[in-house]
Design a protein around this motif. Structure first.
Motif, PDB file in Angstrom:
ATOM      1  N   MET A   1     -27.546 -14.500   8.448  1.00 53.57           N
ATOM      2  CA  MET A   1     -26.442 -13.566   8.290  1.00 53.57           C
ATOM      3  C   MET A   1     -26.960 -12.194   7.902  1.00 53.57           C
ATOM      4  O   MET A   1     -27.966 -12.060   7.205  1.00 53.57           O
ATOM      5  CB  MET A   1     -25.456 -14.070   7.232  1.00 53.57           C
ATOM      6  CG  MET A   1     -24.728 -15.351   7.608  1.00 53.57           C
ATOM      7  SD  MET A   1     -23.582 -15.849   6.314  1.00 53.57           S
ATOM      8  CE  MET A   1     -22.452 -14.461   6.291  1.00 53.57           C
ATOM      9  N   GLY A   2     -26.248 -11.132   8.355  1.00 55.65           N
ATOM     10  CA  GLY A   2     -26.618  -9.783   7.993  1.00 55.65           C
ATOM     11  C   GLY A   2     -25.975  -9.389   6.682  1.00 55.65           C
ATOM     12  O   GLY A   2     -25.361 -10.196   5.977  1.00 55.65           O
ATOM     13  N   GLU A   3     -26.082  -8.108   6.341  1.00 55.35           N
ATOM     14  CA  GLU A   3     -25.503  -7.622   5.103  1.00 55.35           C
ATOM     15  C   GLU A   3     -24.008  -7.392   5.275  1.00 55.35           C
ATOM     16  O   GLU A   3     -23.528  -7.158   6.376  1.00 55.35           O
ATOM     17  CB  GLU A   3     -26.188  -6.321   4.684  1.00 55.35           C
ATOM     18  CG  GLU A   3     -26.024  -5.208   5.680  1.00 55.35           C
ATOM     19  CD  GLU A   3     -26.811  -3.974   5.293  1.00 55.35           C
ATOM     20  OE1 GLU A   3     -26.661  -2.946   5.969  1.00 55.35           O
ATOM     21  OE2 GLU A   3     -27.568  -4.040   4.316  1.00 55.35           O
ATOM     22  N   PRO A   4     -23.242  -7.460   4.176  1.00 53.39           N
ATOM     23  CA  PRO A   4     -21.807  -7.201   4.274  1.00 53.39           C
ATOM     24  C   PRO A   4     -21.527  -5.735   4.526  1.00 53.39           C
ATOM     25  O   PRO A   4     -22.230  -4.859   4.030  1.00 53.39           O
ATOM     26  CB  PRO A   4     -21.271  -7.648   2.907  1.00 53.39           C
ATOM     27  CG  PRO A   4     -22.439  -7.508   1.992  1.00 53.39           C
ATOM     28  CD  PRO A   4     -23.654  -7.830   2.811  1.00 53.39           C
ATOM     29  N   VAL A   5     -20.500  -5.473   5.303  1.00 57.30           N
ATOM     30  CA  VAL A   5     -20.109  -4.113   5.662  1.00 57.30           C
ATOM     31  C   VAL A   5     -18.647  -3.917   5.283  1.00 57.30           C
ATOM     32  O   VAL A   5     -17.773  -4.684   5.702  1.00 57.30           O
ATOM     33  CB  VAL A   5     -20.289  -3.873   7.182  1.00 57.30           C
ATOM     34  CG1 VAL A   5     -19.803  -2.487   7.567  1.00 57.30           C
ATOM     35  CG2 VAL A   5     -21.742  -4.071   7.592  1.00 57.30           C
ATOM     36  N   ILE A   6     -18.368  -2.908   4.477  1.00 57.49           N
ATOM     37  CA  ILE A   6     -17.003  -2.646   4.037  1.00 57.49           C
ATOM     38  C   ILE A   6     -16.202  -1.997   5.163  1.00 57.49           C
ATOM     39  O   ILE A   6     -16.641  -1.019   5.752  1.00 57.49           O
ATOM     40  CB  ILE A   6     -16.982  -1.722   2.810  1.00 57.49           C
ATOM     41  CG1 ILE A   6     -17.700  -2.376   1.637  1.00 57.49           C
ATOM     42  CG2 ILE A   6     -15.547  -1.362   2.419  1.00 57.49           C
ATOM     43  CD1 ILE A   6     -17.901  -1.440   0.460  1.00 57.49           C
ATOM     44  N   VAL A   7     -15.028  -2.556   5.453  1.00 56.40           N
ATOM     45  CA  VAL A   7     -14.162  -1.970   6.478  1.00 56.40           C
ATOM     46  C   VAL A   7     -12.830  -1.490   5.912  1.00 56.40           C
ATOM     47  O   VAL A   7     -12.079  -0.809   6.604  1.00 56.40           O
ATOM     48  CB  VAL A   7     -13.904  -2.974   7.624  1.00 56.40           C
ATOM     49  CG1 VAL A   7     -15.201  -3.316   8.328  1.00 56.40           C
ATOM     50  CG2 VAL A   7     -13.207  -4.237   7.128  1.00 56.40           C
ATOM     51  N   GLY A   8     -12.529  -1.844   4.671  1.00 58.36           N
ATOM     52  CA  GLY A   8     -11.276  -1.401   4.093  1.00 58.36           C
ATOM     53  C   GLY A   8     -11.110  -1.873   2.665  1.00 58.36           C
ATOM     54  O   GLY A   8     -11.887  -2.695   2.162  1.00 58.36           O
ATOM     55  N   ARG A   9     -10.094  -1.323   2.025  1.00 63.26           N
ATOM     56  CA  ARG A   9      -9.732  -1.710   0.660  1.00 63.26           C
ATOM     57  C   ARG A   9      -8.232  -1.902   0.621  1.00 63.26           C
ATOM     58  O   ARG A   9      -7.466  -1.080   1.135  1.00 63.26           O
ATOM     59  CB  ARG A   9     -10.158  -0.632  -0.332  1.00 63.26           C
ATOM     60  CG  ARG A   9      -9.820  -0.925  -1.790  1.00 63.26           C
ATOM     61  CD  ARG A   9     -10.310   0.216  -2.673  1.00 63.26           C
ATOM     62  NE  ARG A   9     -10.023  -0.003  -4.083  1.00 63.26           N
ATOM     63  CZ  ARG A   9      -8.871   0.309  -4.677  1.00 63.26           C
ATOM     64  NH1 ARG A   9      -7.888   0.858  -3.949  1.00 63.26           N
ATOM     65  NH2 ARG A   9      -8.682   0.090  -5.955  1.00 63.26           N
ATOM     66  N   VAL A  10      -7.786  -3.000   0.021  1.00 61.46           N
ATOM     67  CA  VAL A  10      -6.360  -3.309  -0.041  1.00 61.46           C
ATOM     68  C   VAL A  10      -5.687  -2.398  -1.058  1.00 61.46           C
ATOM     69  O   VAL A  10      -6.130  -2.279  -2.212  1.00 61.46           O
ATOM     70  CB  VAL A  10      -6.118  -4.777  -0.413  1.00 61.46           C
ATOM     71  CG1 VAL A  10      -4.609  -5.060  -0.515  1.00 61.46           C
ATOM     72  CG2 VAL A  10      -6.758  -5.703   0.619  1.00 61.46           C
ATOM     73  N   GLY A  11      -4.611  -1.746  -0.612  1.00 63.00           N
ATOM     74  CA  GLY A  11      -3.832  -0.889  -1.493  1.00 63.00           C
ATOM     75  C   GLY A  11      -2.583  -1.610  -1.989  1.00 63.00           C
ATOM     76  O   GLY A  11      -2.557  -2.836  -2.123  1.00 63.00           O
ATOM     77  N   ARG A  12      -1.534  -0.857  -2.207  1.00 62.92           N
ATOM     78  CA  ARG A  12      -0.314  -1.435  -2.779  1.00 62.92           C
ATOM     79  C   ARG A  12       0.491  -2.191  -1.729  1.00 62.92           C
ATOM     80  O   ARG A  12       0.355  -1.948  -0.522  1.00 62.92           O
ATOM     81  CB  ARG A  12       0.541  -0.357  -3.422  1.00 62.92           C
ATOM     82  CG  ARG A  12       0.993   0.751  -2.497  1.00 62.92           C
ATOM     83  CD  ARG A  12       1.609   1.885  -3.309  1.00 62.92           C
ATOM     84  NE  ARG A  12       2.065   2.990  -2.473  1.00 62.92           N
ATOM     85  CZ  ARG A  12       3.270   3.080  -1.936  1.00 62.92           C
ATOM     86  NH1 ARG A  12       4.142   2.105  -2.127  1.00 62.92           N
ATOM     87  NH2 ARG A  12       3.604   4.115  -1.204  1.00 62.92           N
ATOM     88  N   PRO A  13       1.337  -3.102  -2.166  1.00 62.89           N
ATOM     89  CA  PRO A  13       2.197  -3.828  -1.227  1.00 62.89           C
ATOM     90  C   PRO A  13       3.173  -2.890  -0.534  1.00 62.89           C
ATOM     91  O   PRO A  13       3.510  -1.819  -1.036  1.00 62.89           O
ATOM     92  CB  PRO A  13       2.933  -4.834  -2.117  1.00 62.89           C
ATOM     93  CG  PRO A  13       2.120  -4.936  -3.353  1.00 62.89           C
ATOM     94  CD  PRO A  13       1.504  -3.575  -3.545  1.00 62.89           C
ATOM     95  N   HIS A  14       3.634  -3.330   0.638  1.00 66.05           N
ATOM     96  CA  HIS A  14       4.655  -2.588   1.375  1.00 66.05           C
ATOM     97  C   HIS A  14       5.754  -3.576   1.737  1.00 66.05           C
ATOM     98  O   HIS A  14       5.543  -4.514   2.510  1.00 66.05           O
ATOM     99  CB  HIS A  14       4.062  -1.983   2.644  1.00 66.05           C
ATOM    100  CG  HIS A  14       5.061  -1.232   3.475  1.00 66.05           C
ATOM    101  ND1 HIS A  14       5.424   0.070   3.226  1.00 66.05           N
ATOM    102  CD2 HIS A  14       5.786  -1.628   4.564  1.00 66.05           C
ATOM    103  CE1 HIS A  14       6.313   0.457   4.115  1.00 66.05           C
ATOM    104  NE2 HIS A  14       6.554  -0.558   4.934  1.00 66.05           N
TER     105      HIS A  14
END
Length: 215
Positions: A1-14
């Motif tokens: 497996m490769g290294e983890p890559v950040i694609v997003g961060r969870v914000g507030r509910p909608h």
């Protein structure tokens, strides 16, 4: 497996059905958050050294053309293979924000529990930095592939190593370390950086007169 890559961060509910807003950390949100996509999850602030796994990197692509490609993701978060995964059920844009619903997250309370979670993919599964229908002539690279390359002039004179890719309104810049300290800031355009050779581990910088004296 490769290294983890950040694609997003969870914000507030909608709303009340489990949708969450996403702080997008990728140049390819339509690909990363397509229905059916499976994402790793990591609580922000976990220590890379404590976890014993590589630091997560950003999911930005960079081309040596004349236009920019978006913002990079911050370093310093980690993900491990034991973290539970999240499967995207739906995703849509609403008033300029990406809204996503994950499998098993069916109400506002469950959505709120995800707030602050970093979403990752494995770098081995990143694919091409270009969309399939993009005509980029192969001149597009992940930022993480450029960092660490040796920089040299067309005659082979070493300049330093690429230590960062800077995305600015004026376009991409390569930060290249200097032997005496500090860094060169080089516009990442084909006229100045005509060669990127990942296999050989170097780039060629052909600076116009005075560029290296500005730093």
């Amino acid at each position: 497996m490769g290294e983890p890559v950040i694609v997003g961060r969870v914000g507030r509910p909608h709303g009340v059905r489990g949708d969450v807003t996403i702080d997008v950390r990728t140049d390819l949100p339509e690909r990363r958050f397509a229905p059916g996509s499976v994402l790793g999850r990591q609580v922000a602030g976990d220590s890379a050294t404590a976890a014993g796994v590589p630091a997560a990197t950003g999911d930005s692509g960079t081309g040596n053309g004349s236009t920019g490609t978006g913002a990079t993701s911050p370093l310093g978060a980690t993900a491990t293979s034991t973290q539970p995964m999240l499967r995207v059920v739906t995703s849509r844009w609403h008033s300029g924000r990406l809204l996503v619903r994950f499998d098993g997250v069916g109400d506002r309370n469950a959505a709120e529990a995800l707030r602050g979670t970093l979403l990752t993919i494995d770098s081995d599964e990143s694919g091409s930095p270009a969309e399939p229908d993009d005509d980029d002539d192969g001149d597009l690279w992940w930022d993480r592939d450029l960092v660490g390359l040796r920089a040299q002039t067309p005659t082979g004179e070493p300049l330093g190593d690429v230590i960062d890719v800077i995305h600015s309104p004026a376009g991409e810049m390569l930060a290249i370390s200097r032997a005496g300290g500090g860094e060169h800031l080089i516009p990442f355009v084909r006229e100045i950086v005509p060669t990127v050779d990942l296999e050989a581990g170097h780039i060629v910088v052909d600076p116009p007169p005075g560029l290296l004296d500005l730093d």
